[in-house]
Write an enzyme that holds these catalytic residues in place. Sequence first.
Site, PDB file in Angstrom:
ATOM      1  N   GLN A  62       0.860  -1.180   0.000  1.00 45.97           N
ATOM      2  CA  GLN A  62       0.000   0.000   0.000  1.00 45.97           C
ATOM      3  C   GLN A  62       0.902   1.237   0.000  1.00 45.97           C
ATOM      4  O   GLN A  62       1.589   1.508   0.980  1.00 45.97           O
ATOM      5  CB  GLN A  62      -0.821  -0.062   1.289  1.00 45.97           C
ATOM      6  N   GLY A  63       0.952   1.963  -1.116  1.00 39.76           N
ATOM      7  CA  GLY A  63       1.837   3.125  -1.215  1.00 39.76           C
ATOM      8  C   GLY A  63       1.103   4.402  -0.867  1.00 39.76           C
ATOM      9  O   GLY A  63       0.522   5.062  -1.733  1.00 39.76           O
ATOM     10  N   SER A  70       2.015   6.731   2.517  1.00 38.31           N
ATOM     11  CA  SER A  70       2.842   7.754   3.163  1.00 38.31           C
ATOM     12  C   SER A  70       4.000   8.171   2.264  1.00 38.31           C
ATOM     13  O   SER A  70       4.484   7.379   1.446  1.00 38.31           O
ATOM     14  CB  SER A  70       3.430   7.215   4.464  1.00 38.31           C
ATOM     15  N   SER A 116       4.866  -1.237   3.693  1.00 35.07           N
ATOM     16  CA  SER A 116       5.121  -2.575   4.254  1.00 35.07           C
ATOM     17  C   SER A 116       5.204  -3.609   3.148  1.00 35.07           C
ATOM     18  O   SER A 116       4.346  -3.636   2.253  1.00 35.07           O
ATOM     19  CB  SER A 116       4.009  -2.971   5.223  1.00 35.07           C
ATOM     20  N   GLU A 137      -9.688  -1.558   8.749  1.00 35.56           N
ATOM     21  CA  GLU A 137      -8.531  -1.615   9.635  1.00 35.56           C
ATOM     22  C   GLU A 137      -8.985  -1.721  11.081  1.00 35.56           C
ATOM     23  O   GLU A 137      -8.413  -2.446  11.881  1.00 35.56           O
ATOM     24  CB  GLU A 137      -7.676  -0.361   9.442  1.00 35.56           C
ATOM     25  N   GLU A 176      -1.438  11.218  18.861  1.00 40.37           N
ATOM     26  CA  GLU A 176      -1.788  12.649  18.947  1.00 40.37           C
ATOM     27  C   GLU A 176      -2.844  13.014  17.907  1.00 40.37           C
ATOM     28  O   GLU A 176      -3.779  13.764  18.197  1.00 40.37           O
ATOM     29  CB  GLU A 176      -0.529  13.506  18.753  1.00 40.37           C
TER      30      GLU A 176
END
Lengths: 379, 273
Positions: free
Chosen positions: A126-127, A129, A161, A241, A363
């Site tokens: 999964q591309g 970030s 990943s 997810e 955060e």
Amino acid sequence: MTSPVTEPATIGEFRAAVREWFTHNDLSAGPDHSLDGQVAQLARVRRALYDAGWMRYGWPAEVGGLGGPAALRAVLGEEVASRDLAEPGIYSMIEVLAPTMISYAPPALAAEMVPLLLSGAEQWCQGFSEPGSGSDLASLSTRAEPHGDDWVVNGQKVWTSLAQYSQRCVLLTRTAPGHGGITAFFVDMDTPGITVRPLRTMHGIDEFAEVFFDDVVVPGDRMLGRPGDGWQLAMDLLPHERSTCFWHRVAFLYERLERLVGETATTTATTGAAGADDADLGAAYLALHTIRCRSHATQRRLADGARLGPETSIDKVLLATAEQRLFDTARDLLPGAVELTDPRWRSEYLYSRAATIYGGTAEIQRNIIARRLLDLGKE
Amino acid sequence: MDTAEHDLIVETFRKAMTGSSGAALDAALDELGWADLLAEEPDTAIPVVFTLLGETGSHASVLNDVVAQAGGEPLGTTVTLPFTGGRWVRWERADAPAAQPPSEGAGDLLDPTLPLRLAEPGDPDLHLAAARRALGWWLLGTGRAMLALAREHALARTQFGRPIASFQAVRHRLAETLVALEGAEATLNAATASPEPFTCLLAKAAAGRASLDAARHCQQVLAGIGFTAEHDFHHHLRRTLTLDGLLGSARDLTRQAGAHIREQGHAPRLINL
């Protein structure tokens, strides 16, 4: 391997049948805990579960599935994690990749490709970030430009990943400004112009990679959805997810807690520290029980047709907190294991530090909770 | 029971609790059919009534009824209940003796409005599961009350020319509070669906911990005003600490849970798909 003889009618029957099957089919991992070993073991487990039919439950017939509710996939993943058959992070990638294809790929493409993933024949990545786009994913800048019927991709991804093992990639690109200018493609990883460089991680298992795209030509029929659907595609992943994947991870953490209890029994026999340790064990167990109860409720809501939203940020914070507490407890109750004697506890302890970072930092989750759930207005 | 009926019950009980507390509220709950509701719809009665006690800050002696019902005793009795530290207390069915200001007199309780008094040791074999669950709901309601006060304050209080709710440090404390309370609520719902003693024990532990966390975060957000006895916050703080100690504190119960899994060599999955 044979297919299930009778159709399991309920989740309970499915679980019982899977457990029965596992008593005759030992898929235990070998001694190789390297990433190569983990990926090979994952493919082996998927292949066996696919051939036996279990891996096809909970997926629609259009992509080679046998139907039934998504909860069947959660149960299967729990049984896999409880037996320590596959690392839950990479086992669960299927839970976000396959639904994306089902929702966004042209139906013929989904029908052709998804069985390759379910059966363990292929790994996908999964591309999303990028070096400049972490928490602020919508700022991504990998460009896709139209060229006849094709698109030409240039840019860089990171934290991808299993890219070094993958045959395909679900790739987010920039085709226009803003959230509405993100477009997704299903890219073959052997396309010329793609370079993969694994990142060295501190826990010693280099599952993440940088992926470079230099004039990579992607056919137009590999677009997922329409131009500009990429942000929605990324948002649609969250319910997957945060339901089945989380359930698998919780199951894995219960297994590790039991391992800790077993190993602590040996150390307390010599140190007599049981009383003090019980408070720590209990706190770790309570945190796991809490996220399990929360995740159970979330999956019930999803099964009842609810649209999952910002409230799943609570599940995410509870899970990350529970995971770190468990491994902190392991380090406390098995003194020296992480630092000196036990490479598995060491690696998993270090990996648990990432629980409050990946998938949206703790955060960012708290920002979402404050803004969307507590209605505290803007910062 | 459908949603409309459920909402009606909630509103009816909320109204009763907003107007009264103690013996008067006991009487009002009797009139509203508390005994029948507890007997016929315990899975509605307990969450609704005890959460509302927390949210409204009122109190009644209904915990006795939950213990009595679980032990097959008639409602209306008073039961001697275990408190943390090996102490025992009775929750009297009367108003607390005219409370002294909390800073005076060593004999005062932390929460002087409650009709609690120390007692001789009682029955060590009491069935506490349902009562722990009930106290868990009460603690959850108390936690929510504190969060509501802190949220309101954060939006209204201006410093440096803007509401303090706009500062990330404040927002994250309130977010943490909500996470803790929502997690506890999930364990309470699980203990309602599968009311085994261990599931109820964990729910009380989770709710006690969540309410203690809520008290800490919310008092910090309320800052100076939350330290005065002129703001309502301190009532909820006193209630939280007292209810946490009753029938085993979060710390006691968490340690018991740890001992249990260590002795069993197994971490039970109490909730399943």
